[in-house]
Design an enzyme around this catalytic site. Sequence first.
Site, short mmCIF file in Angstrom:
data_model
loop_
_atom_site.label_atom_id
_atom_site.label_comp_id
_atom_site.label_asym_id
_atom_site.label_seq_id
_atom_site.Cartn_x
_atom_site.Cartn_y
_atom_site.Cartn_z
N HIS A 77 -5.73 -6.09 -2.92
CA HIS A 77 -6.57 -6.22 -1.88
C HIS A 77 -6.56 -7.84 -1.40
O HIS A 77 -7.34 -8.06 -0.64
CB HIS A 77 -7.99 -5.51 -1.91
CG HIS A 77 -7.75 -4.07 -1.73
ND1 HIS A 77 -9.02 -3.29 -2.00
CD2 HIS A 77 -6.85 -3.43 -1.38
CE1 HIS A 77 -8.50 -1.99 -2.00
NE2 HIS A 77 -7.34 -1.97 -1.60
N ASN A 86 -3.59 7.78 5.27
CA ASN A 86 -2.30 7.22 5.76
C ASN A 86 -2.37 6.02 6.86
O ASN A 86 -1.55 5.43 7.19
CB ASN A 86 -1.53 8.42 6.26
CG ASN A 86 -0.38 7.99 7.31
OD1 ASN A 86 0.43 6.92 7.24
ND2 ASN A 86 -0.22 8.98 8.28
N ARG A 118 0.82 -1.16 -0.17
CA ARG A 118 -0.02 0.08 0.05
C ARG A 118 1.03 1.13 -0.11
O ARG A 118 0.72 2.29 -0.60
CB ARG A 118 -0.98 -0.08 1.20
CG ARG A 118 -1.82 1.13 1.38
CD ARG A 118 -3.02 1.07 2.30
NE ARG A 118 -3.68 2.20 2.31
CZ ARG A 118 -4.44 2.92 1.38
NH1 ARG A 118 -4.75 2.29 0.44
NH2 ARG A 118 -4.82 4.03 1.76
N HIS A 130 0.54 4.25 -2.67
CA HIS A 130 0.19 5.66 -1.99
C HIS A 130 1.33 6.59 -2.77
O HIS A 130 1.23 7.72 -3.09
CB HIS A 130 0.37 5.53 -0.63
CG HIS A 130 0.15 6.97 0.00
ND1 HIS A 130 -0.93 7.11 1.08
CD2 HIS A 130 0.61 8.13 0.11
CE1 HIS A 130 -0.87 8.13 1.50
NE2 HIS A 130 0.19 9.04 1.10
C1 LIG Z 1 0.73 8.41 9.77
O1 LIG Z 1 1.75 7.44 9.96
C2 LIG Z 1 2.98 8.12 10.75
C3 LIG Z 1 3.98 6.97 11.13
O2 LIG Z 1 3.30 5.54 11.33
C4 LIG Z 1 2.11 8.34 12.18
O3 LIG Z 1 2.98 8.66 13.04
C5 LIG Z 1 0.94 9.35 12.00
O4 LIG Z 1 0.31 9.44 13.19
C6 LIG Z 1 0.13 8.85 10.97
N1 LIG Z 1 -0.88 9.80 10.68
C7 LIG Z 1 -2.21 9.86 10.92
C8 LIG Z 1 -3.16 10.67 10.71
O5 LIG Z 1 -2.53 8.67 11.63
#
Ligand SMILES: *[C@@H]1O[C@H](CO)[C@@H](O)[C@H](O)[C@H]1NC(C)=O
Length: 322
Positions: free
Chosen positions: A193, A96, A64, A68
Site C-alpha cells: 500500500h 476488481n 494488486r 489478487h
Molecule cells: C473489472 O475489470 C474489467 C476490466 O477493466 C472491467 O471491464 C469490468 O467492468 C470490471 N468489473 C467491475 C465490477 O468493475
Amino acid sequence: MAKIIISYIVNLSLVLFFVNFNLKVEALSMGYYILRCPFAEMIVRSTVNQALSDDPTLAAGLLRMHFHDCFVEGCDGSVLIDSTKENTAEKDSPANLSLRGYEIIDAAKAAVENQCPGVVSCADIITMAARDAVFFAGGPFYDMPKGRMDGRRSKIEDTIRLPAPVFNSTTLINVFSQHGFSAQEVVAFSGAHTLGVARCTSFKNRLSNFDTTHNVDPSLNSKLANTLSQACSAGDNSEAPLDPTKNSFDNAYFNKLQTGEGVLTSDQTLYTNPRTRSVVNAYAMNQALFFLDFQQAIIKMGLIDVKEGNQGEVRQDCRKIN
Ligand SMILES: *[C@@H]1O[C@H](CO)[C@@H](O)[C@H](O)[C@H]1NC(C)=O
Ligand SMILES: *[C@@H]1O[C@H](CO)[C@@H](O)[C@H](O)[C@H]1NC(C)=O
C-alpha cells in the site's frame, strides 16, 4: 554413411524428445525461459517500463493484480479471464474495481507470442510485470521462479477469499495464515500500500457510526479524517492516496501508520495491534529491512497453488481459456 546419418538423426530426435519431455515436467525455476523464450523477461520488462513511463499510477494496479491473482485459485492468471455468457469471472467482482493494467499484460503477451508462440504463460507474465512495476516505482528488484501454467477456472464467487480493506489486523493475519504466512509477512505485504489509492467505499466505515461510542475511528488522525470525509462527499468512487507518495515504492506508508494516517482499517490496525506494531516500527525506521522482507514474502506468494505441467495450459489469449 547413410546409415550412420540416419541413426544419428534418430538418436538426436530421441534426445530432443526426452529434453522436451523433461522440460514439460520440470518444476518452476528461475531460468525457466532461458532456453524456451530467451527474451521473455526482457520483453515483459520493456513493455511494463514503457507503460509506466506514460502512466506511473499503473504500478499499483499491476502489483494488486498479482496479489489478487494468487489469492484466488492460486497464481494462475485466472484474474485476467473475461466473463462470458455462461460464466461470470473473477474480474467482475466488486473487488476488481481497483485492478488496472490489463492492457499492459495483453501487450506483453502479444509481444512474447510474437517471439515464441504458446510458451509464456499469462500467470508468469503477471508475476514478472508486478515485479518490474515494483522496481520501476523505486522498490527492490527480485528474481522469482517461473513456469506457472494458466488455470481454466475463473469464477466471481471465488473472490470471497480476498481479504477486505475493512478487516482488522487480527482477521487479516488469520486469512493470510491459511496460506502459510506469518504476522510479520502480513505487515510486509501490507507495505504494498505504499503504492496506489483507495476508494471511499473502502474507508468510509471509519468516518461515521464507527462504533457505539465513536462516530469516527479514534485511531484515525483528525486531519486525515477531514481529508477522507471530503473525498467521500464527492461520492463512493472518489479516491484518496494510501500514502503521500502514491507512485513511489518506499516506507512512507509505515511512517504514516505511526501517526494515525493509515487510510484503511486493515492498514491502521497493524499499528494499533501490539502484535504487529513492532514490525511497523522496524520498517518505518529501516526501509532496507522492509524491502528485504517484502521480496521474500512476495516470492513466497508467487508460489501459492501454482499449476505445473498438464495441470494447466499456456493461454493463447490471456482473456480466454484455450
Ligand atoms: C473489472 O475489470 C474489467 C476490466 O477493466 C472491467 O471491464 C469490468 O467492468 C470490471 N468489473 C467491475 C465490477 O468493475
Ligand atoms: C477484529 O475483527 C473481528 C471480526 O470482525 C472481531 O471479532 C475482533 O473483535 C476484532 N478485533 C479487534 C482487536 O478489534
